[in-house]
Scaffold this motif. Structure first.
Motif, mmCIF file in Angstrom:
data_model
loop_
_atom_site.group_PDB
_atom_site.id
_atom_site.type_symbol
_atom_site.label_atom_id
_atom_site.label_comp_id
_atom_site.label_asym_id
_atom_site.label_seq_id
_atom_site.Cartn_x
_atom_site.Cartn_y
_atom_site.Cartn_z
ATOM 1 N N GLN A 1 -2.528 -4.824 24.404
ATOM 2 C CA GLN A 1 -2.588 -3.474 24.937
ATOM 3 C C GLN A 1 -3.884 -2.806 24.464
ATOM 4 O O GLN A 1 -4.249 -2.895 23.296
ATOM 5 C CB GLN A 1 -1.388 -2.657 24.447
ATOM 6 C CG GLN A 1 -1.269 -1.281 25.043
ATOM 7 C CD GLN A 1 -0.743 -1.314 26.467
ATOM 8 O OE1 GLN A 1 -0.333 -2.358 26.962
ATOM 9 N NE2 GLN A 1 -0.781 -0.180 27.131
ATOM 10 N N VAL A 2 -4.567 -2.157 25.382
ATOM 11 C CA VAL A 2 -5.815 -1.461 25.090
ATOM 12 C C VAL A 2 -5.591 0.029 25.310
ATOM 13 O O VAL A 2 -5.015 0.438 26.318
ATOM 14 C CB VAL A 2 -6.949 -1.958 26.002
ATOM 15 C CG1 VAL A 2 -8.206 -1.147 25.789
ATOM 16 C CG2 VAL A 2 -7.216 -3.447 25.751
ATOM 17 N N GLN A 3 -6.056 0.823 24.365
ATOM 18 C CA GLN A 3 -6.036 2.271 24.546
ATOM 19 C C GLN A 3 -7.454 2.791 24.589
ATOM 20 O O GLN A 3 -8.305 2.369 23.797
ATOM 21 C CB GLN A 3 -5.261 2.938 23.413
ATOM 22 C CG GLN A 3 -3.751 2.727 23.506
ATOM 23 C CD GLN A 3 -2.994 3.569 22.508
ATOM 24 O OE1 GLN A 3 -3.401 3.697 21.358
ATOM 25 N NE2 GLN A 3 -1.882 4.145 22.942
ATOM 26 N N LEU A 4 -7.702 3.698 25.505
ATOM 27 C CA LEU A 4 -9.012 4.297 25.680
ATOM 28 C C LEU A 4 -8.872 5.802 25.466
ATOM 29 O O LEU A 4 -8.081 6.458 26.148
ATOM 30 C CB LEU A 4 -9.553 4.015 27.076
ATOM 31 C CG LEU A 4 -9.673 2.547 27.468
ATOM 32 C CD1 LEU A 4 -10.078 2.410 28.931
ATOM 33 C CD2 LEU A 4 -10.677 1.832 26.575
ATOM 34 N N VAL A 5 -9.639 6.334 24.537
ATOM 35 C CA VAL A 5 -9.571 7.760 24.221
ATOM 36 C C VAL A 5 -10.934 8.381 24.475
ATOM 37 O O VAL A 5 -11.923 8.016 23.831
ATOM 38 C CB VAL A 5 -9.139 7.993 22.765
ATOM 39 C CG1 VAL A 5 -9.087 9.487 22.461
ATOM 40 C CG2 VAL A 5 -7.776 7.359 22.507
ATOM 41 N N GLU A 6 -10.958 9.324 25.394
ATOM 42 C CA GLU A 6 -12.208 9.949 25.803
ATOM 43 C C GLU A 6 -12.404 11.286 25.107
ATOM 44 O O GLU A 6 -11.441 11.972 24.756
ATOM 45 C CB GLU A 6 -12.193 10.161 27.316
ATOM 46 C CG GLU A 6 -12.035 8.874 28.094
ATOM 47 C CD GLU A 6 -11.536 9.133 29.496
ATOM 48 O OE1 GLU A 6 -11.236 8.167 30.206
ATOM 49 O OE2 GLU A 6 -11.443 10.312 29.875
ATOM 50 N N SER A 7 -13.661 11.657 24.987
ATOM 51 C CA SER A 7 -13.988 12.968 24.441
ATOM 52 C C SER A 7 -15.355 13.389 24.949
ATOM 53 O O SER A 7 -16.084 12.571 25.523
ATOM 54 C CB SER A 7 -13.993 12.929 22.906
ATOM 55 O OG SER A 7 -14.931 11.985 22.432
ATOM 56 N N GLY A 8 -15.668 14.668 24.760
ATOM 57 C CA GLY A 8 -17.002 15.134 25.057
ATOM 58 C C GLY A 8 -17.164 15.958 26.312
ATOM 59 O O GLY A 8 -18.266 16.436 26.600
ATOM 60 N N GLY A 9 -16.107 16.131 27.090
ATOM 61 C CA GLY A 9 -16.233 16.942 28.290
ATOM 62 C C GLY A 9 -16.281 18.417 27.966
ATOM 63 O O GLY A 9 -16.286 18.819 26.802
ATOM 64 N N GLY A 10 -16.337 19.226 29.012
ATOM 65 C CA GLY A 10 -16.342 20.666 28.815
ATOM 66 C C GLY A 10 -17.033 21.380 29.935
ATOM 67 O O GLY A 10 -17.241 20.829 31.018
ATOM 68 N N LEU A 11 -17.403 22.616 29.637
ATOM 69 C CA LEU A 11 -18.065 23.482 30.609
ATOM 70 C C LEU A 11 -19.541 23.589 30.261
ATOM 71 O O LEU A 11 -19.902 23.832 29.107
ATOM 72 C CB LEU A 11 -17.426 24.869 30.576
ATOM 73 C CG LEU A 11 -18.071 25.960 31.431
ATOM 74 C CD1 LEU A 11 -17.965 25.611 32.909
ATOM 75 C CD2 LEU A 11 -17.412 27.306 31.138
ATOM 76 N N VAL A 12 -20.381 23.404 31.270
ATOM 77 C CA VAL A 12 -21.815 23.472 31.055
ATOM 78 C C VAL A 12 -22.461 24.124 32.270
ATOM 79 O O VAL A 12 -21.929 24.031 33.385
ATOM 80 C CB VAL A 12 -22.388 22.060 30.802
ATOM 81 C CG1 VAL A 12 -22.230 21.170 32.013
ATOM 82 C CG2 VAL A 12 -23.834 22.116 30.346
ATOM 83 N N GLN A 13 -23.573 24.764 32.060
ATOM 84 C CA GLN A 13 -24.298 25.361 33.183
ATOM 85 C C GLN A 13 -25.112 24.304 33.921
ATOM 86 O O GLN A 13 -25.500 23.277 33.336
ATOM 87 C CB GLN A 13 -25.227 26.461 32.677
ATOM 88 C CG GLN A 13 -24.501 27.716 32.235
ATOM 89 C CD GLN A 13 -25.456 28.865 31.964
ATOM 90 O OE1 GLN A 13 -26.595 28.645 31.559
ATOM 91 N NE2 GLN A 13 -24.989 30.089 32.173
ATOM 92 N N ALA A 14 -25.357 24.576 35.155
ATOM 93 C CA ALA A 14 -26.185 23.675 35.951
ATOM 94 C C ALA A 14 -27.526 23.451 35.256
ATOM 95 O O ALA A 14 -28.128 24.389 34.725
ATOM 96 C CB ALA A 14 -26.398 24.250 37.343
ATOM 97 N N GLY A 15 -27.946 22.195 35.261
ATOM 98 C CA GLY A 15 -29.171 21.832 34.575
ATOM 99 C C GLY A 15 -28.962 21.366 33.151
ATOM 100 O O GLY A 15 -29.890 20.832 32.526
#
Length: 113
Positions: free
Chosen positions: A1-15
Motif C-alpha cells: 500500500q502506498v500513501q501520498l500526502v500533498e502539501s503546498g497549495g493555497g491562494l496566490v495572485q496571478a504572476g
C-alpha cells in the motif's frame, strides 16, 4: 500500500509562484514514475507533468516553461514548482504513482486575478 500526502497549495495572485510537494510512503518510490494532475471546477482531471525514476520529465503544453517537476528519492518526495501562475491554473492538484490507482488527497491551488 502506498500513501501520498500533498502539501503546498493555497491562494496566490496571478504572476506568483507556488511549490507543491508530495511525500510517498513505501520502498518503491525510487523506481516509480510520478505524476501531477489537476482538476478544475466542472472539468475533467488533466495531466500536468511527470518524472521517471531516472529524472526524465514530461509536461503538458499548458504548463511547459512555467512549471518544473522534480524529485528527491532520499526523501520519497516529488515536487511541482509553478511559476507565472494564471487564474486558469486554479484547480485541485493531485500527485499519482503513474499507472496505478495511488493518488494523493488533492491540494487546492487558487490563483486570483
Amino acid at each position: 500500500q502506498v500513501q501520498l500526502v500533498e502539501s503546498g497549495g493555497g491562494l496566490v495572485q496571478a504572476g506568483g509562484s507556488l511549490r507543491l510537494s508530495c511525500a510517498a510512503s513505501g520502498s518503491t518510490f525510487g523506481r516509480s514514475r510520478m505524476g501531477w494532475y489537476r482538476q478544475a471546477p466542472g472539468k475533467q482531471r488533466e495531466f500536468v507533468a511527470d518524472i521517471t525514476s531516472g529524472g526524465t520529465t514530461n509536461y503538458a503544453d499548458s504548463v511547459k516553461g512555467r512549471c518544473t517537476i522534480s524529485r528527491d528519492n532520499a526523501k520519497n518526495t516529488v515536487y511541482l514548482q509553478m511559476n507565472r501562475l494564471t487564474p486558469e491554473d486554479t484547480a485541485v492538484y493531485y500527485c499519482n504513482v503513474s499507472g496505478t490507482s495511488y493518488w494523493g488527497q488533492g491540494n487546492q491551488v487558487t490563483v486570483s486575478s
